[in-house]
Design a protein around this motif. Structure first.
Motif, mmCIF file in Angstrom:
data_model
loop_
_atom_site.group_PDB
_atom_site.id
_atom_site.type_symbol
_atom_site.label_atom_id
_atom_site.label_comp_id
_atom_site.label_asym_id
_atom_site.label_seq_id
_atom_site.Cartn_x
_atom_site.Cartn_y
_atom_site.Cartn_z
ATOM 1 N N LYS A 12 -105.365 47.741 -51.237
ATOM 2 C CA LYS A 12 -105.712 46.562 -50.682
ATOM 3 C C LYS A 12 -105.255 45.455 -51.697
ATOM 4 C CE LYS A 12 -110.058 48.267 -48.708
ATOM 5 N NZ LYS A 12 -109.666 49.724 -49.175
ATOM 6 N N GLN A 13 -104.794 45.732 -53.067
ATOM 7 C CA GLN A 13 -104.400 44.717 -53.896
ATOM 8 C C GLN A 13 -103.054 44.379 -53.957
ATOM 9 O OE1 GLN A 13 -106.592 43.684 -57.079
ATOM 10 N NE2 GLN A 13 -108.281 45.084 -57.263
ATOM 11 N N LEU A 14 -102.144 45.401 -53.062
ATOM 12 C CA LEU A 14 -100.675 45.374 -53.118
ATOM 13 C C LEU A 14 -100.079 44.125 -52.856
ATOM 14 C CD1 LEU A 14 -99.843 48.968 -51.848
ATOM 15 C CD2 LEU A 14 -99.030 47.991 -54.087
ATOM 16 N N PRO A 15 -100.600 43.430 -51.778
ATOM 17 C CA PRO A 15 -99.902 41.843 -51.690
ATOM 18 C C PRO A 15 -99.993 41.067 -52.985
ATOM 19 C CG PRO A 15 -101.246 42.555 -49.909
ATOM 20 C CD PRO A 15 -101.650 43.611 -50.636
ATOM 21 N N MET A 16 -101.264 41.040 -53.382
ATOM 22 C CA MET A 16 -101.468 40.262 -54.737
ATOM 23 C C MET A 16 -100.419 41.034 -56.149
ATOM 24 S SD MET A 16 -104.903 39.706 -57.275
ATOM 25 C CE MET A 16 -104.611 41.440 -57.786
ATOM 26 N N VAL A 17 -100.443 42.241 -56.122
ATOM 27 C CA VAL A 17 -99.750 42.954 -57.309
ATOM 28 C C VAL A 17 -98.382 42.514 -57.032
ATOM 29 C CG1 VAL A 17 -99.046 45.076 -57.888
ATOM 30 C CG2 VAL A 17 -101.323 44.686 -57.856
ATOM 31 N N ILE A 18 -97.697 42.510 -55.936
ATOM 32 C CA ILE A 18 -96.372 42.479 -55.639
ATOM 33 C C ILE A 18 -95.905 40.635 -56.148
ATOM 34 C CG2 ILE A 18 -94.582 41.928 -53.890
ATOM 35 C CD1 ILE A 18 -94.862 44.782 -54.670
ATOM 36 N N ASP A 19 -96.915 40.038 -55.759
ATOM 37 C CA ASP A 19 -96.709 38.534 -56.134
ATOM 38 C C ASP A 19 -96.687 38.252 -57.597
ATOM 39 O OD1 ASP A 19 -96.585 37.667 -53.262
ATOM 40 O OD2 ASP A 19 -98.889 37.115 -53.473
#
Length: 210
Positions: A195-202
């Motif tokens: 669930k945190q992947l979008p933030m992690v990629i940012d």
């Protein structure tokens, strides 16, 4: 951009977070290449393997490390050595202390406390690394005492980490000037990593621009 996922102690190249990261990039960021090396070796070999990999990849594109637990420790070492950016997930900051439990357990199973041979296998990880007293000595000789490029290091901590003291990690990296984000609850494995992947990629992309 290249991402190198550096797994933790009882993991390997097929770690859940590493695969989730690679799958997410395949689906949403085709310009990002994810590498998931197997690092179940003696620490000096892991260090040399990562230095070689980062050096080779940097010839083609910006390379960013993402390290979990013990992988966070190695990511910090490599960043200090090569100046590459790194995102750390619940990083281990004192493996010379936390892994000492394997030595203590081996001593307690002996009739004497005369010590153990340097090549004595203290523990075998799920990935097949045979930890020895020589490995613990290497960690003691390579303690994290500084973050040489704090503007290139970001830390993501779970307050609910049941294995490592998140307060120690927070205090160390903040004292060095690195960016530290603490999330309430959670666990050591970052069970909500998908669930945190979008933030992690940012975060990784921001590091890649530094």
């Amino acid at each position: 951009m290249n991402l190198i996922y550096i797994h933790g102690l009882d993991s390997d190249a097929n770690s859940t977070k590493g695969r989730l990261l690679e799958d997410y990039c395949h689906q949403h960021h085709s310009d990002i290449n994810v590498y998931r090396p197997n690092l179940n070796s003696a620490p000096e070999q892991v260090f040399e393997q990562l230095v070689k990999l980062v050096t080779e990849l940097n010839k083609g594109a910006k390379t960013v490390l993402i390290g979990s637990s013990l992988g966070g420790y190695f990511s910090t070492l490599i960043s200090n050595h090569l100046g590459c950016p790194a995102l750390l997930l619940n990083p281990s900051t004192q493996p010379h202390i936390t892994l000492q439990r394997f030595y203590n357990a081996s001593i307690s199973n002996r009739d004497s406390s005369d010590g153990l041979p340097n090549n004595k296998v203290l523990h075998t990880t799920a990935g097949g690394w045979n930890i020895t007293p020589s490995d613990l000595q290497w960690f003691a000789e390579h303690q994290l005492l500084a973050v040489n490029y704090p503007d290139k290091v970001a830390v993501l901590l779970k307050k609910g980490d049941e294995l490592l003291n998140s307060e120690l990690s927070k205090a160390f990296y903040r004292s060095q000037g690195a960016s530290v984000t603490v999330q309430a609850g959670g666990d050591h494995r970052f069970s909500d990593f998908d669930k945190q992947l979008p933030m992690v990629i940012d975060m990784l992309q921001d590091l890649g621009r530094v």
